[in-house]
Design a protein around this motif. Structure first.
Motif, short mmCIF file in Angstrom:
data_model
loop_
_atom_site.label_atom_id
_atom_site.label_comp_id
_atom_site.label_asym_id
_atom_site.label_seq_id
_atom_site.Cartn_x
_atom_site.Cartn_y
_atom_site.Cartn_z
N ALA A 26 0.83 -1.21 0.00
CA ALA A 26 0.00 0.00 0.00
C ALA A 26 0.86 1.26 0.00
O ALA A 26 0.59 2.22 -0.74
CB ALA A 26 -0.93 0.00 1.21
N LYS A 27 1.92 1.28 0.79
CA LYS A 27 2.79 2.44 0.87
C LYS A 27 3.55 2.66 -0.44
O LYS A 27 3.76 3.81 -0.86
CB LYS A 27 3.79 2.28 2.02
N ALA A 30 1.18 4.21 -2.83
CA ALA A 30 0.93 5.60 -2.44
C ALA A 30 2.14 6.48 -2.75
O ALA A 30 1.99 7.61 -3.19
CB ALA A 30 0.61 5.66 -0.94
N LEU A 33 2.15 7.26 -6.43
CA LEU A 33 1.07 8.17 -6.83
C LEU A 33 1.25 9.58 -6.30
O LEU A 33 0.87 10.55 -6.95
CB LEU A 33 -0.28 7.61 -6.36
N THR A 34 1.82 9.70 -5.10
CA THR A 34 1.92 11.01 -4.46
C THR A 34 3.28 11.67 -4.64
O THR A 34 3.40 12.89 -4.59
CB THR A 34 1.63 10.91 -2.95
N ASP A 114 -0.96 14.03 -3.48
CA ASP A 114 -2.38 13.72 -3.33
C ASP A 114 -2.58 13.33 -1.87
O ASP A 114 -2.40 12.18 -1.48
CB ASP A 114 -2.77 12.56 -4.26
N ILE A 117 -4.86 10.30 -0.64
CA ILE A 117 -4.26 8.97 -0.78
C ILE A 117 -3.24 8.73 0.33
O ILE A 117 -3.23 7.67 0.98
CB ILE A 117 -3.59 8.81 -2.15
N ALA A 118 -2.40 9.71 0.57
CA ALA A 118 -1.36 9.57 1.59
C ALA A 118 -1.97 9.35 2.97
O ALA A 118 -1.57 8.42 3.70
CB ALA A 118 -0.47 10.82 1.61
N GLY A 120 -4.98 8.29 3.70
CA GLY A 120 -5.72 7.04 3.74
C GLY A 120 -4.80 5.85 3.96
O GLY A 120 -5.09 4.97 4.79
N VAL A 121 -3.68 5.82 3.24
CA VAL A 121 -2.73 4.71 3.39
C VAL A 121 -2.09 4.73 4.77
O VAL A 121 -1.91 3.67 5.40
CB VAL A 121 -1.64 4.78 2.29
#
Length: 207
Positions: A26-27, A30, A33-34, A114, A117-118, A120-121
């Motif tokens: 997940a990290k 993230a 994406l971020t 983002d 997203i950050a 949330g993860v």
């Protein structure tokens, strides 16, 4: 009694390994994406922890081997060797990567992350890491109660290096998530990416 404790330690390590792998995936997503430096550091941290748990599983397997003519005292000392490999792995694969990446990002113009997203993860990671931490804490607390000592005292003095390593890793993981959250939050509030980079460095220092 010994076999029950060994089984409990193995379960604790397996639970930590499963949590770390899920969190690491997940990290990593993230971080991609971020572009967050803190998320990159946390991804490296979790992948390092995942590798370390494999060493700790080997430590438990080695320590559980029966005595033989070559090792009349058993194989218990081997658990310390594998735990040492785990500790070195955590430092080299986690701390060094986190610090170097953070330093390289200090003067860069990191893109706006983002944040949803950050966050949330990080929240999901905190839950998974928290479950793993509670398992190691419960095991340590139970053994401490049997000895009539405090949980922290038992962890510091226990002859079980696997339990001590898992407890330390889970504690560091939770603190690291808080640091990463603070770095990303300050980046969002101030618009200064240096806070995100500092978060990565601090995660490395923590390790």
């Amino acid at each position: 009694m010994a076999s029950k404790r060994e089984s409990s330690s193995v379960f604790t390590v397996i639970l930590a390994l499963g949590a770390n792998v899920l969190v690491a995936i997940a990290k990593t997503i993230a971080a991609a994406l971020t572009g967050s430096a803190s998320m990159v550091a946390e991804a490296a941290h979790s992948w390092a922890d995942s590798g370390n748990e494999i060493f700790l599983l080997q430590a438990e397997r080695s320590a559980a081997r029966p005595r033989d003519s070559a090792h009349p005292g058993g194989y218990g000392r081997e658990s310390y060797v594998w735990s040492l490999f785990a500790a070195v792995g955590l430092f080299t694969a986690g701390a060094v990567v986190s610090i170097m990446h953070g330093v390289s990002e200090l003067g860069s113009n990191e893109r706006e992350a983002d944040y949803a997203i950050a966050y949330g993860v990080l929240a999901v990671s905190f839950v998974f890491e928290g479950v793993s931490f509670l398992q190691s804490y419960r095991q340590a607390h139970k053994l401490a109660s049997e000895r009539g000592t405090s949980t922290v005292e038992h962890i510091l003095s226990t002859s079980n290096p696997t339990l001590r390593a898992v407890f330390a890793e889970d504690s560091a993981a939770l603190i690291g998530l808080v640091i990463a959250f603070a770095g990303i939050l300050l980046h969002q509030l101030t618009g200064q990416a240096v806070f995100d980079a500092l978060g990565s460095i601090l995660v490395g220092v923590l390790l």
